[in-house]
Design a protein around this motif. Structure first.
Motif, short mmCIF file in Angstrom:
data_model
loop_
_atom_site.label_atom_id
_atom_site.label_comp_id
_atom_site.label_asym_id
_atom_site.label_seq_id
_atom_site.Cartn_x
_atom_site.Cartn_y
_atom_site.Cartn_z
N THR A 127 0.81 -1.22 0.00
CA THR A 127 0.00 0.00 0.00
C THR A 127 0.84 1.28 0.00
OG1 THR A 127 -0.06 -0.09 2.41
CG2 THR A 127 -1.92 -1.10 1.24
N THR A 128 2.15 1.16 -0.12
CA THR A 128 3.04 2.30 0.07
C THR A 128 2.77 3.45 -0.90
OG1 THR A 128 4.81 0.90 0.94
CG2 THR A 128 5.46 3.06 0.09
N LEU A 129 2.60 4.64 -0.33
CA LEU A 129 2.52 5.88 -1.08
C LEU A 129 3.60 6.81 -0.54
CD1 LEU A 129 -1.35 6.45 -0.95
CD2 LEU A 129 -0.05 5.53 -2.88
N THR A 130 4.22 7.59 -1.40
CA THR A 130 5.26 8.51 -0.97
C THR A 130 4.88 9.93 -1.38
OG1 THR A 130 6.94 6.79 -1.21
CG2 THR A 130 7.71 9.05 -1.04
N PHE A 131 4.89 10.82 -0.39
CA PHE A 131 4.50 12.21 -0.61
C PHE A 131 5.66 13.14 -0.25
CE2 PHE A 131 0.53 10.04 0.79
CZ PHE A 131 -0.13 10.07 -0.43
N GLY A 132 5.95 14.10 -1.11
CA GLY A 132 6.99 15.07 -0.81
C GLY A 132 6.68 15.83 0.46
N GLY A 133 7.65 15.88 1.36
CA GLY A 133 7.48 16.59 2.61
C GLY A 133 6.87 15.76 3.72
N LEU A 134 6.12 14.71 3.36
CA LEU A 134 5.53 13.83 4.37
C LEU A 134 6.10 12.43 4.34
CD1 LEU A 134 1.70 14.71 4.44
CD2 LEU A 134 3.44 15.21 6.15
N GLY A 135 6.90 12.14 3.35
CA GLY A 135 7.55 10.85 3.30
C GLY A 135 6.61 9.71 2.94
N ARG A 136 6.89 8.55 3.49
CA ARG A 136 6.20 7.33 3.11
C ARG A 136 4.94 7.12 3.96
NH1 ARG A 136 10.07 2.58 3.89
NH2 ARG A 136 11.15 3.63 2.19
N PHE A 137 3.85 6.79 3.28
CA PHE A 137 2.60 6.47 3.96
C PHE A 137 2.26 5.03 3.61
CE2 PHE A 137 -2.25 6.81 3.78
CZ PHE A 137 -2.40 6.54 5.13
N GLN A 138 2.06 4.19 4.64
CA GLN A 138 1.79 2.77 4.44
C GLN A 138 0.54 2.37 5.22
OE1 GLN A 138 5.65 1.29 5.76
NE2 GLN A 138 6.27 0.96 3.64
N PRO A 139 -0.64 2.71 4.71
CA PRO A 139 -1.86 2.31 5.41
C PRO A 139 -2.01 0.80 5.43
CG PRO A 139 -2.39 3.10 3.22
CD PRO A 139 -0.92 3.36 3.41
N ASP A 140 -2.85 0.31 6.33
CA ASP A 140 -3.08 -1.13 6.42
C ASP A 140 -3.87 -1.64 5.21
OD1 ASP A 140 -1.73 -1.43 8.84
OD2 ASP A 140 -3.49 -0.85 9.98
N GLY A 141 -4.65 -0.76 4.62
CA GLY A 141 -5.41 -1.14 3.44
C GLY A 141 -5.88 0.09 2.70
N ILE A 142 -6.08 -0.05 1.41
CA ILE A 142 -6.63 1.05 0.62
C ILE A 142 -7.42 0.42 -0.53
CG2 ILE A 142 -4.54 1.28 -0.80
CD1 ILE A 142 -5.15 4.33 -0.82
N GLY A 143 -8.59 0.99 -0.80
CA GLY A 143 -9.42 0.41 -1.84
C GLY A 143 -10.38 1.41 -2.42
N ALA A 144 -11.22 0.93 -3.32
CA ALA A 144 -12.19 1.77 -4.01
C ALA A 144 -13.58 1.16 -3.88
CB ALA A 144 -11.81 1.92 -5.48
N VAL A 145 -14.55 2.01 -3.67
CA VAL A 145 -15.95 1.58 -3.58
C VAL A 145 -16.77 2.41 -4.57
CG1 VAL A 145 -17.97 1.31 -2.09
CG2 VAL A 145 -15.66 0.99 -1.15
#
Length: 275
Positions: free
Chosen positions: A146-164
């Protein structure tokens, strides 16, 4: 010539469930109507002998006291076989490695939320185009699936991500955090995480990443009602507009229905989606 192995209906459902949720127990497979609990063990044992699924060698212990259920997952060979079956779809198999017993409990919490989401969606005629758990097989090294990387906030690794897809052409994102708090149900880690989550929400970084015009809902699911109650009591500035997209439950509350009865940081309760 030996006849090619043809999986039974129960085995096909088991493969589909494991392809969808990555890790399951016998109880979860029974809940998903893969087959009767009394039959599942024998059916899964056949798939394991074929090398299509893997399982924990013994029911693992937590702190030498609490025994966890056996876990099952799709192997790379099983994933390849499943994709070639009628109704199959491309999926990666896993070589399961779990570092701690707490990691197992955390993983099962994520799966429980994912199962509740898809069951509600099926019952409500809602589509879930995709859902990724942090432990899905595409995870590599320190970069979870689930890793997302944002400038200034670094790495975001939520437990889950999805679409409904709540209506044709209207797909909303859900970002999941499951909070177990260790053996004592502590909230320190969650409280340290909140300022970061607040920035993600304020700057709308997740929806920008996925180019989603319909927004995101942050789901925080606690292991127990006690944890959930304590977290809500101490939520910083609970009435602030930035928390309007945050929805809170505990794992037991999911059993009463996925969509309804989510707590808001301000104290009120409402459905996750107005369907």
């Amino acid at each position: 010539m030996t006849a090619a192995f043809e999986p039974s209906a129960i085995q096909r459902r088991a493969l589909t469930a494991l392809a969808t949720y990555t890790t399951l127990t016998l109880s979860l497979m029974a809940e998903l109507k893969v087959g009767p609990r009394r039959q599942l063990g024998a059916e899964l044992a056949t798939l394991e002998r074929k090398g299509w699924i893997g399982s924990t060698a013994e029911a693992p212990l937590v702190s030498g006291v609490k025994r966890l259920p056996f876990l099952f997952w799709l192997t790379p060979r099983g994933a390849e076989t499943f994709a070639a079956l009628p109704g199959g779809f491309p999926v990666r198999g896993a070589a399961m490695t779990l570092d701690t017993m707490r990691e197992i409990e955390h993983r099962l919490g994520i799966v429980a939320v994912h199962v509740a989401l898809r069951q509600w969606a099926a019952d409500s005629g809602v589509n879930v185009p995709w859902f990724v758990s942090d432990f899905d097989p595409r995870a590599a090294a320190l970069h979870k699936a689930t890793t997302l990387t944002f400038g200034g906030l670094g790495r975001f690794q939520p437990d889950g991500i999805g679409a409904v897809e709540t209506a044709p052409g209207e797909t909303r994102l859900v970002v999941l955090e499951v909070e177990r708090g260790g053996a004592q149900g502590q909230l320190q880690t969650f409280r340290r995480k909140l300022p970061y989550l607040r920035q993600l929400s304020e700057r709308r970084l997740v929806e920008r990443e996925y180019e989603s015009p319909f927004g995101v809902r942050f789901l925080v699911v606690f292991a127990t009602a006690n944890m959930r109650e304590r977290a809500l009591r101490r939520w910083p500035e609970p009435g602030a507009a930035v928390w309007e997209r945050f929805f809170v439950k505990d794992l037991d509350e999911l059993k009463g229905g996925f969509n309804g009865g989510w707590w808001r940081p301000g104290g009120e309760r409402r459905p996750l989606f107005p369907i």
